[in-house]
Design an enzyme around this catalytic site. Sequence first.
Site, mmCIF file in Angstrom:
data_model
loop_
_atom_site.group_PDB
_atom_site.id
_atom_site.type_symbol
_atom_site.label_atom_id
_atom_site.label_comp_id
_atom_site.label_asym_id
_atom_site.label_seq_id
_atom_site.Cartn_x
_atom_site.Cartn_y
_atom_site.Cartn_z
ATOM 1 N N PRO A 220 2.829 5.083 -8.198
ATOM 2 C CA PRO A 220 2.524 3.662 -8.242
ATOM 3 C C PRO A 220 2.263 3.032 -6.878
ATOM 4 C CG PRO A 220 4.846 4.060 -8.721
ATOM 5 C CD PRO A 220 4.159 5.394 -8.733
ATOM 6 N N ASN A 221 1.293 2.128 -6.900
ATOM 7 C CA ASN A 221 0.887 1.293 -5.762
ATOM 8 C C ASN A 221 0.106 2.034 -4.683
ATOM 9 O OD1 ASN A 221 2.061 -1.211 -6.695
ATOM 10 N ND2 ASN A 221 4.043 -0.261 -6.311
ATOM 11 N N ARG B 167 -3.219 -2.986 2.269
ATOM 12 C CA ARG B 167 -2.009 -3.734 2.645
ATOM 13 C C ARG B 167 -1.028 -2.831 3.387
ATOM 14 N NH1 ARG B 167 -1.767 -7.543 -2.581
ATOM 15 N NH2 ARG B 167 -3.996 -7.722 -2.519
ATOM 16 N N ASN C 269 3.112 12.702 -4.428
ATOM 17 C CA ASN C 269 3.773 11.559 -3.824
ATOM 18 C C ASN C 269 4.064 10.624 -4.993
ATOM 19 O OD1 ASN C 269 4.706 9.299 -2.570
ATOM 20 N ND2 ASN C 269 3.019 9.121 -1.105
ATOM 21 N N ALA D 31 7.454 4.970 -5.566
ATOM 22 C CA ALA D 31 8.789 4.444 -5.867
ATOM 23 C C ALA D 31 9.481 5.224 -7.000
ATOM 24 C CB ALA D 31 8.685 2.969 -6.224
ATOM 25 N N GLU E 157 6.709 17.921 -2.596
ATOM 26 C CA GLU E 157 6.861 16.459 -2.564
ATOM 27 C C GLU E 157 6.465 15.945 -1.180
ATOM 28 O OE1 GLU E 157 10.934 15.285 -3.098
ATOM 29 O OE2 GLU E 157 10.508 13.173 -2.728
ATOM 30 N N HIS F 189 5.673 12.315 1.365
ATOM 31 C CA HIS F 189 5.735 10.874 1.580
ATOM 32 C C HIS F 189 5.052 10.532 2.890
ATOM 33 C CE1 HIS F 189 8.390 10.309 -1.775
ATOM 34 N NE2 HIS F 189 9.043 11.373 -1.367
ATOM 35 N N ARG G 285 14.326 4.587 6.240
ATOM 36 C CA ARG G 285 14.084 3.297 5.596
ATOM 37 C C ARG G 285 15.329 2.861 4.812
ATOM 38 N NH1 ARG G 285 8.446 3.218 2.767
ATOM 39 N NH2 ARG G 285 8.914 0.984 2.908
HETATM 40 O O1 CA2 Z 1 6.199 6.863 2.004
HETATM 41 C C1 CA2 Z 1 5.736 7.104 0.886
HETATM 42 O O2 CA2 Z 1 4.760 7.821 0.708
HETATM 43 C C2 CA2 Z 1 6.383 6.443 -0.333
HETATM 44 O O3 CA2 Z 1 6.339 7.376 -1.404
HETATM 45 C C3 CA2 Z 1 5.538 5.231 -0.645
HETATM 46 C C4 CA2 Z 1 6.116 4.389 -1.791
HETATM 47 C C5 CA2 Z 1 7.586 4.070 -1.538
HETATM 48 O O4 CA2 Z 1 8.129 3.392 -2.653
HETATM 49 C C6 CA2 Z 1 8.405 5.322 -1.275
HETATM 50 O O5 CA2 Z 1 9.727 4.934 -0.990
HETATM 51 C C7 CA2 Z 1 7.838 6.083 -0.092
HETATM 52 C C8 CA2 Z 1 5.377 3.071 -1.923
HETATM 53 C C9 CA2 Z 1 3.888 3.202 -2.064
HETATM 54 C C10 CA2 Z 1 3.326 1.832 -1.990
HETATM 55 O O6 CA2 Z 1 2.077 1.880 -1.350
HETATM 56 C C11 CA2 Z 1 1.551 0.728 -0.897
HETATM 57 C C12 CA2 Z 1 0.370 0.837 -0.207
HETATM 58 C C13 CA2 Z 1 -0.206 -0.284 0.316
HETATM 59 C C14 CA2 Z 1 0.361 -1.531 0.107
HETATM 60 C C15 CA2 Z 1 1.541 -1.633 -0.599
HETATM 61 C C16 CA2 Z 1 2.137 -0.499 -1.113
#
Ligand code: CA2
Length: 150
Positions: free
Chosen positions: A12-13, A20, A76, A79, A100, A102, A109
Amino acid sequence: MQPLIILVLHGPNLNLLGQREPGIYGSLTLEEINRLLQAEGQKVNAQVVPVQSNHEGILVDTIHGALGQYQGILINAGAYTHTSVALRDAIAAVNLPTVEVHLSNIYRREEFRHHSYIAPVAIGQISGFGVQSYLLGLQALVHHLRKDEA
Ligand code: CA2
């Protein structure tokens, strides 16, 4: 050298990458990351098939569908890394070698990011190197699979 087919799963995201929070996740878009992975894959005779979803069930279904179609998974889970027993169970069920990755270093964090449900069912984890986490993860997965082949 047998061609390998690798499923790359983005959770997700991650579709928002490049648009962003470049300070945390870098300035590359997901499409650019996928292109880099495909180029890296070509070097080692591995076809990279990327899938992104914001929906846990779709990710679970995609993992189920990977059996018999792919030799390994690079994930990846975003969340869902920190919340999803369902994704962990799906990876354990298909039993495909999974790495896996990230972008950020999840251990530097917030506390809630320090735990991964995926890590115990993955062959390894790479965290904190931006897009390099994906490229290193792909190399590690291919290396692991070729070792099994030999
Ligand atoms: O560091 C990573 O790759 C994460 O998997 C990214 C996740 C986060 O929840 C994990 O703790 C670590 C979040 C991805 C969100 O991606 C965004 C990209 C641009 C703007 C907002 C969010």
